[in-house]
Design an enzyme around this catalytic site. Structure first.
Site, mmCIF file in Angstrom:
data_model
loop_
_atom_site.group_PDB
_atom_site.id
_atom_site.type_symbol
_atom_site.label_atom_id
_atom_site.label_comp_id
_atom_site.label_asym_id
_atom_site.label_seq_id
_atom_site.Cartn_x
_atom_site.Cartn_y
_atom_site.Cartn_z
ATOM 1 N N ASP A 260 0.857 -1.182 0.000
ATOM 2 C CA ASP A 260 0.000 0.000 0.000
ATOM 3 C C ASP A 260 0.891 1.229 0.000
ATOM 4 O O ASP A 260 2.043 1.171 0.462
ATOM 5 C CB ASP A 260 -0.914 0.011 1.223
ATOM 6 C CG ASP A 260 -1.886 1.185 1.205
ATOM 7 O OD1 ASP A 260 -2.747 1.215 0.299
ATOM 8 O OD2 ASP A 260 -1.776 2.069 2.070
ATOM 9 N N GLU B 85 1.010 5.739 0.481
ATOM 10 C CA GLU B 85 0.386 7.019 0.829
ATOM 11 C C GLU B 85 1.038 8.086 -0.032
ATOM 12 O O GLU B 85 2.232 7.981 -0.373
ATOM 13 C CB GLU B 85 0.546 7.335 2.311
ATOM 14 C CG GLU B 85 -0.103 6.314 3.251
ATOM 15 C CD GLU B 85 -1.597 6.178 3.087
ATOM 16 O OE1 GLU B 85 -2.235 7.135 2.564
ATOM 17 O OE2 GLU B 85 -2.140 5.123 3.467
ATOM 18 N N GLU C 23 -5.553 18.411 2.690
ATOM 19 C CA GLU C 23 -6.526 17.326 2.491
ATOM 20 C C GLU C 23 -5.855 15.968 2.589
ATOM 21 O O GLU C 23 -6.409 15.024 3.176
ATOM 22 C CB GLU C 23 -7.215 17.461 1.126
ATOM 23 C CG GLU C 23 -8.059 18.714 0.955
ATOM 24 C CD GLU C 23 -7.231 19.935 0.583
ATOM 25 O OE1 GLU C 23 -5.998 19.797 0.405
ATOM 26 O OE2 GLU C 23 -7.818 21.037 0.485
ATOM 27 N N HIS D 160 -4.991 6.445 7.830
ATOM 28 C CA HIS D 160 -4.380 5.554 6.856
ATOM 29 C C HIS D 160 -2.873 5.476 7.130
ATOM 30 O O HIS D 160 -2.233 6.481 7.434
ATOM 31 C CB HIS D 160 -4.601 6.071 5.430
ATOM 32 C CG HIS D 160 -6.017 5.948 4.966
ATOM 33 N ND1 HIS D 160 -6.340 5.611 3.678
ATOM 34 C CD2 HIS D 160 -7.186 6.098 5.627
ATOM 35 C CE1 HIS D 160 -7.659 5.575 3.549
ATOM 36 N NE2 HIS D 160 -8.192 5.876 4.728
ATOM 37 N N ASP E 49 -2.180 -0.677 6.549
ATOM 38 C CA ASP E 49 -3.175 -1.024 5.538
ATOM 39 C C ASP E 49 -2.759 -2.259 4.748
ATOM 40 O O ASP E 49 -3.607 -3.070 4.356
ATOM 41 C CB ASP E 49 -3.403 0.160 4.602
ATOM 42 C CG ASP E 49 -4.207 1.274 5.268
ATOM 43 O OD1 ASP E 49 -4.569 1.113 6.449
ATOM 44 O OD2 ASP E 49 -4.446 2.303 4.611
#
Length: 237
Positions: free
Chosen positions: A7, A9, A52, A150, A155
């Site tokens: 995963d 980010e 965000e 997250h 994850d």
């Protein structure tokens, strides 16, 4: 078969507009069983972090400014990935960012043929249902209470458990599947391993004489006497 669940980010949604990968987490599985080997790294994206995106993963520009650039860690990452299939949730997104980072430093992209997308598997198995990682964890009873934000490694660890459930459940780790069985994400094939104790050549097992299963004359007489002693038996009516 070795697989790597991973995963990422990022700073945003699209590497084509300048967004960068800032974290990657990888979990090694062999025969759909976690080996305990993982890879985890943060990267300095050399740019700002939109608020965000920070709200999603909690990684600030100040925190990442102290981390190595992708080029400084790429060899270690690629060594971990090896030539294994790479499993991700909405895998096109993660592949896009990973290959963008490789392209930026002049390295060869990872072939899309190695991509296994758990969203596609889940959509086929649970049509019309919610397919987010959170929703699948809830469906399969996987504890995600520690997932406040997250995180790439967290994850990936959750996704590894989801992937097992999507591809046959926990019984696939009982040693009944050979190295080549179940290679595809939709495979339900189960075969015996050639070196399993129940599948060894007969010459490798100690030979036992067959046990007698026929009643002896004495046992037959005892049974006959027992039957004769039953009062009002239905077979005498």
């Amino acid at each position: 078969m070795r697989e790597v669940i991973f995963d990422t980010e990022t700073t945003g949604l699209d590497p084509k507009t300048g967004d960068r990968m800032v974290e990657i987490g990888c979990v090694e599985m062999i025969g759909r069983v976690e080996t305990g080997r993982t890879f985890h790294a943060y990267f300095n994206p050399e740019r700002d972090m939109p608020i965000e995106a920070e709200r999603v993963h909690g990684l600030s520009a100040a925190f990442l400014a102290t981390k190595p650039r992708f080029a400084e860690t790429v060899d270690e990452l690629l060594d971990f990935l090896g030539d294994a299939p790479l499993v991700a949730h909405n895998a096109g997104f993660d592949f896009g960012f990973l290959n963008n980072e490789l392209q930026l430093i002049g390295r060869e992209a990872i072939a899309m043929e190695r991509m296994v997308d758990t969203v596609a598997i889940a959509r086929k198995k649970h049509p019309g249902s919610k397919l987010s990682l959170d929703a699948l964890c809830t469906r399969y009873g996987i504890d995600r209470s520690h997932r406040v934000k997250h995180g790439a490694l967290l994850d990936a660890e959750l996704l590894a458990q989801v992937y097992v459930e999507l591809t046959g459940g926990r019984q696939i780790g009982l040693g009944l599947v050979g190295d080549d069985a179940g290679a595809g994400p939709d495979s339900n094939v189960t075969t015996f391993t050639p070196n399993a104790p129940w599948h060894r050549p007969s010459g490798d097992r100690p030979r036992r004489e067959p046990r007698p299963h026929v009643a002896s004359a004495e046992e037959l007489e005892r049974h006959k006497a027992f039957i004769a002693g039953i009062d009002n038996a239905i077979w005498t009516r």
